[in-house]
Design a protein around this motif. Structure first.
Motif, PDB file in Angstrom:
ATOM      1  N   TRP A  17       0.818  -1.207   0.000  1.00 22.87           N
ATOM      2  CA  TRP A  17       0.000   0.000   0.000  1.00 22.87           C
ATOM      3  C   TRP A  17       0.851   1.257   0.000  1.00 22.87           C
ATOM      4  O   TRP A  17       0.477   2.262  -0.595  1.00 22.87           O
ATOM      5  N   THR A  50      -9.866   2.489  -8.940  1.00 26.03           N
ATOM      6  CA  THR A  50     -11.135   1.974  -8.426  1.00 26.03           C
ATOM      7  C   THR A  50     -10.932   0.589  -7.820  1.00 26.03           C
ATOM      8  O   THR A  50     -11.417   0.296  -6.722  1.00 26.03           O
ATOM      9  N   ARG A  53      -8.986   0.883  -4.526  1.00 31.84           N
ATOM     10  CA  ARG A  53      -9.834   1.419  -3.447  1.00 31.84           C
ATOM     11  C   ARG A  53     -10.802   0.358  -2.929  1.00 31.84           C
ATOM     12  O   ARG A  53     -11.068   0.287  -1.734  1.00 31.84           O
ATOM     13  N   ARG A  54     -11.321  -0.458  -3.821  1.00 37.04           N
ATOM     14  CA  ARG A  54     -12.215  -1.548  -3.394  1.00 37.04           C
ATOM     15  C   ARG A  54     -11.456  -2.572  -2.553  1.00 37.04           C
ATOM     16  O   ARG A  54     -11.973  -3.049  -1.544  1.00 37.04           O
ATOM     17  N   ARG A  56      -8.785  -1.969  -0.835  1.00 35.85           N
ATOM     18  CA  ARG A  56      -8.369  -1.282   0.397  1.00 35.85           C
ATOM     19  C   ARG A  56      -9.459  -1.321   1.472  1.00 35.85           C
ATOM     20  O   ARG A  56      -9.162  -1.337   2.663  1.00 35.85           O
ATOM     21  N   GLU A  57     -10.715  -1.333   1.051  1.00 35.88           N
ATOM     22  CA  GLU A  57     -11.831  -1.348   1.995  1.00 35.88           C
ATOM     23  C   GLU A  57     -11.775  -2.531   2.962  1.00 35.88           C
ATOM     24  O   GLU A  57     -12.196  -2.410   4.109  1.00 35.88           O
ATOM     25  N   THR A  58     -11.262  -3.655   2.491  1.00 36.76           N
ATOM     26  CA  THR A  58     -11.209  -4.852   3.340  1.00 36.76           C
ATOM     27  C   THR A  58      -9.785  -5.336   3.601  1.00 36.76           C
ATOM     28  O   THR A  58      -9.592  -6.376   4.220  1.00 36.76           O
ATOM     29  N   GLU A  60      -6.084  -5.917   4.984  1.00 35.91           N
ATOM     30  CA  GLU A  60      -5.373  -5.934   6.249  1.00 35.91           C
ATOM     31  C   GLU A  60      -3.921  -6.213   5.925  1.00 35.91           C
ATOM     32  O   GLU A  60      -3.615  -7.065   5.114  1.00 35.91           O
TER      33      GLU A  60
END
Length: 166
Positions: A17, A50, A53-54, A56-58, A60
């Motif tokens: 990331w 996009t 970002r999707r 990244r939402e979940t 870890e």
């Protein structure tokens, strides 16, 4: 992600990331992660952003595509790739073909070889030159554009001289 960036499999699987600036849409690959052992900074498409970002939402951990446990990157995608190809009824496709498809789409869109080389992280023009044969269609379109312009100029000139259109 491979198809959207044209990156090498090892670059995508090892991506963290911290390499991405999701605000400015830039992926900075450290020298240790590139074949040329040089830092490679490359903009990524809106579609890639996009997707990131999707994820990244979940997400870890530090890796975009973590392996088991999340503390190491995913290293093997052979089974996943085989499943994707089977579901799409594609035979004989290698995962590296996605990189070539990325470059081919750039060529067919009229991107120059230096732009394509920069996107792929090539340091040698000869490496990117292998895609030059794909330039036939954009070159033909350019040649046709000139031919049409000459036709139009000739018709205009004839009309001006003779007062009628051809």
């Amino acid at each position: 992600m491979l198809m959207l960036t044209g990156a090498r499999k090892s670059e995508v699987l090892g991506a963290t990331w911290e390499m991405f600036d999701l605000e400015s849409g830039v992926w900075t690959k450290p020298s240790a992660h590139t074949k040329q052992r040089k830092e490679h900074r490359v903009p990524v498409s809106a579609n890639a952003l996009t997707l990131l970002r999707r994820i990244r939402e979940t997400a870890e951990g530090p890796y975009i595509f973590p392996g088991k446990g999340g503390d190491q990157p995913l290293t093997d995608v052979k089974r996943s790739w085989a499943a994707v190809c089977k579901a799409a009824d594609i035979t004989g496709a290698r995962i590296h073909d996605l990189r070539h498809s990325f470059a081919s789409l750039l060529v067919s869109g009229g991107a120059s070889l230096p732009i394509i080389g920069a996107m792929l992280g090539h340091t040698q023009v000869q490496t990117t030159q292998r895609y030059a044969h794909l330039y036939d269609e954009p070159l033909r379109a350019a040649a046709d554009h000139v031919g049409k312009a000459i036709d139009m100029a000739g018709k205009k000139s004839h009309t001006e001289k003779h007062g009628k259109s051809v």
